[in-house]
Design a protein around this motif. Structure first.
Motif, PDB file in Angstrom:
ATOM      1  N   GLY A 174       6.004 -13.695   9.856  1.00  0.00           N
ATOM      2  CA  GLY A 174       6.561 -13.640   8.555  1.00  0.00           C
ATOM      3  C   GLY A 174       6.572 -12.364   8.018  1.00  0.00           C
ATOM      4  O   GLY A 174       5.985 -11.410   8.350  1.00  0.00           O
ATOM      5  N   ASN A 175       7.180 -12.330   6.651  1.00  0.00           N
ATOM      6  CA  ASN A 175       7.155 -11.170   5.879  1.00  0.00           C
ATOM      7  C   ASN A 175       7.784 -11.604   4.569  1.00  0.00           C
ATOM      8  O   ASN A 175       8.695 -12.228   4.476  1.00  0.00           O
ATOM      9  CB  ASN A 175       8.202 -10.040   6.697  1.00  0.00           C
ATOM     10  N   PRO A 176       7.159 -10.981   3.349  1.00  0.00           N
ATOM     11  CA  PRO A 176       8.159 -11.181   2.192  1.00  0.00           C
ATOM     12  C   PRO A 176       9.326 -10.521   1.991  1.00  0.00           C
ATOM     13  O   PRO A 176       9.288  -9.217   2.434  1.00  0.00           O
ATOM     14  CB  PRO A 176       6.813 -10.212   1.138  1.00  0.00           C
ATOM     15  N   GLN A 187       4.222  -9.414  10.763  1.00  0.00           N
ATOM     16  CA  GLN A 187       3.523 -10.532  10.780  1.00  0.00           C
ATOM     17  C   GLN A 187       2.530 -10.412   9.419  1.00  0.00           C
ATOM     18  O   GLN A 187       2.721  -9.381   8.792  1.00  0.00           O
ATOM     19  CB  GLN A 187       2.303 -10.442  11.988  1.00  0.00           C
ATOM     20  N   VAL A 188       2.077 -11.466   9.228  1.00  0.00           N
ATOM     21  CA  VAL A 188       1.160 -11.688   7.856  1.00  0.00           C
ATOM     22  C   VAL A 188      -0.035 -12.191   8.387  1.00  0.00           C
ATOM     23  O   VAL A 188      -0.374 -13.042   9.344  1.00  0.00           O
ATOM     24  CB  VAL A 188       1.931 -12.825   6.890  1.00  0.00           C
ATOM     25  N   TYR A 189      -1.065 -12.160   7.583  1.00  0.00           N
ATOM     26  CA  TYR A 189      -2.481 -12.726   7.840  1.00  0.00           C
ATOM     27  C   TYR A 189      -2.720 -13.942   6.916  1.00  0.00           C
ATOM     28  O   TYR A 189      -2.517 -14.031   5.776  1.00  0.00           O
ATOM     29  CB  TYR A 189      -3.752 -11.742   7.485  1.00  0.00           C
ATOM     30  N   GLY A 190      -2.782 -15.221   7.634  1.00  0.00           N
ATOM     31  CA  GLY A 190      -2.886 -16.300   6.942  1.00  0.00           C
ATOM     32  C   GLY A 190      -4.309 -16.676   7.033  1.00  0.00           C
ATOM     33  O   GLY A 190      -5.262 -16.691   7.912  1.00  0.00           O
ATOM     34  N   TRP A 245       0.743  -7.676  -0.964  1.00  0.00           N
ATOM     35  CA  TRP A 245       1.605  -8.988  -1.262  1.00  0.00           C
ATOM     36  C   TRP A 245       0.745 -10.185  -1.088  1.00  0.00           C
ATOM     37  O   TRP A 245      -0.015 -10.113   0.093  1.00  0.00           O
ATOM     38  CB  TRP A 245       3.026  -8.813  -0.274  1.00  0.00           C
ATOM     39  N   VAL A 246       0.870 -11.042  -1.865  1.00  0.00           N
ATOM     40  CA  VAL A 246       0.006 -12.421  -1.620  1.00  0.00           C
ATOM     41  C   VAL A 246       0.715 -13.612  -1.787  1.00  0.00           C
ATOM     42  O   VAL A 246       1.771 -13.479  -2.769  1.00  0.00           O
ATOM     43  CB  VAL A 246      -1.146 -12.394  -2.539  1.00  0.00           C
ATOM     44  N   LEU A 291      -1.649 -13.155   3.199  1.00  0.00           N
ATOM     45  CA  LEU A 291      -1.505 -11.777   2.825  1.00  0.00           C
ATOM     46  C   LEU A 291      -0.614 -10.890   3.783  1.00  0.00           C
ATOM     47  O   LEU A 291      -0.702 -10.943   4.953  1.00  0.00           O
ATOM     48  CB  LEU A 291      -3.006 -11.246   2.806  1.00  0.00           C
ATOM     49  N   ASP A 292      -0.151  -9.701   2.968  1.00  0.00           N
ATOM     50  CA  ASP A 292       0.550  -8.752   3.602  1.00  0.00           C
ATOM     51  C   ASP A 292       0.700  -7.397   2.985  1.00  0.00           C
ATOM     52  O   ASP A 292       0.571  -7.415   1.980  1.00  0.00           O
ATOM     53  CB  ASP A 292       2.029  -9.309   3.971  1.00  0.00           C
ATOM     54  N   ASP A 293       0.701  -6.229   3.944  1.00  0.00           N
ATOM     55  CA  ASP A 293       1.169  -5.134   3.218  1.00  0.00           C
ATOM     56  C   ASP A 293       0.062  -4.490   2.117  1.00  0.00           C
ATOM     57  O   ASP A 293       0.747  -4.325   0.969  1.00  0.00           O
ATOM     58  CB  ASP A 293       2.347  -5.048   2.698  1.00  0.00           C
TER      59      ASP A 293
END
Length: 241
Positions: free
Chosen positions: A75-77, A95-98, A131-132, A217-219
């Motif tokens: 995923g990605n914002p 990818q994102v962290y969940g 990014w949250v 969470l991402d970036d």
């Protein structure tokens, strides 16, 4: 009389504009003005972590409060803009962290998301952003940092009471004298990265800390002043031995 009245009006307008600018800087902090006491600045937004490496982040909650798990997801914002050096490399950031928390009961509790190793920020950091996806529950999120002298601090990142993705940003307050507060550099102890990110803490709203809670969470980025590094003479030695 008209001249006096005109001067009063001009003075009032100038004072109002000055006050408005000060208020704007407090409500919407500009990293270019935070701790800027000289014109010698070279601000750049840099990537700290893109949450693409499996096992690089660890999650924890007290076993009295619940159980927690963290993993990577595709995923990605959609609104995220890549850095200039990352253009054309979008396939490397996918990818994102969940994080999933299953609470045992409502109460005053918190959980942490920590990096497997401290993440250094080069130069003098001005802001930290990430990014949250907060799932519209009013928990409070903090950034855990370590300064030049190894002292630990927490900075308020924002409230998670929103739906979908949102970019949260916190300002790093400058040290007033180089010895107190968050110190990022010192001329007395050599040359090394001044600020490190240790992770994050989420303080849960007692009324909403129940059932299952999901967080993504991402970036992770920072705006930092790289003036000293970019203007370092090639024939000048580094004080890191």
């Amino acid at each position: 009389m008209k001249k006096i009245l005109t001067l009063c009006v001009v003075s009032f307008v100038a004072t109002t504009m000055m006050f408005a600018q000060q208020n704007q800087s407090l409500s919407d902090p500009n990293p270019e003005n935070v701790g800027a006491d000289s014109a010698m600045l070279s601000l750049r937004e840099v990537s700290i972590d893109k949450f693409e490496r499996e096992g690089s982040w660890n999650v924890h909650i007290s076993p009295d409060y619940g159980v927690i798990a963290g993993r990577l997801f595709d995923g990605n914002p959609a609104m995220k803009e890549p850095l200039a050096e990352d253009e054309g490399k979008e396939d490397e950031d996918k990818q994102v962290y969940g994080v999933r928390v299953d609470f045992f009961r409502r109460g005053v509790n918190s959980f942490t998301i920590k990096s497997g190793r401290p993440l250094p920020i080069e130069g003098t950091a001005k802001t930290i952003s990430m990014w949250v996806c907060g799932r519209n529950q009013s928990h409070d999120m903090y950034v855990l940092v370590q300064d030049y002298f190894g002292s630990n601090f927490e900075l308020y990142l924002g409230n998670l009471g929103f739906s979908g993705w949102k970019k949260l940003t916190c300002v790093i307050p400058p040290s007033p004298d180089g010895e107190h507060g968050i110190v990022q550099s010192s001329a007395y102890y050599g040359d090394k990265p001044g600020l490190k990110i240790l992770g994050f803490r989420v303080d849960c709203n007692p009324m909403q800390a129940r059932g299952s809670y999901y967080l993504y969470l991402d970036d992770l980025r920072a705006v930092t002043d790289l003036y000293d590094m970019e203007n370092h003479d090639e024939d000048d030695m580094l004080d890191n031995w």
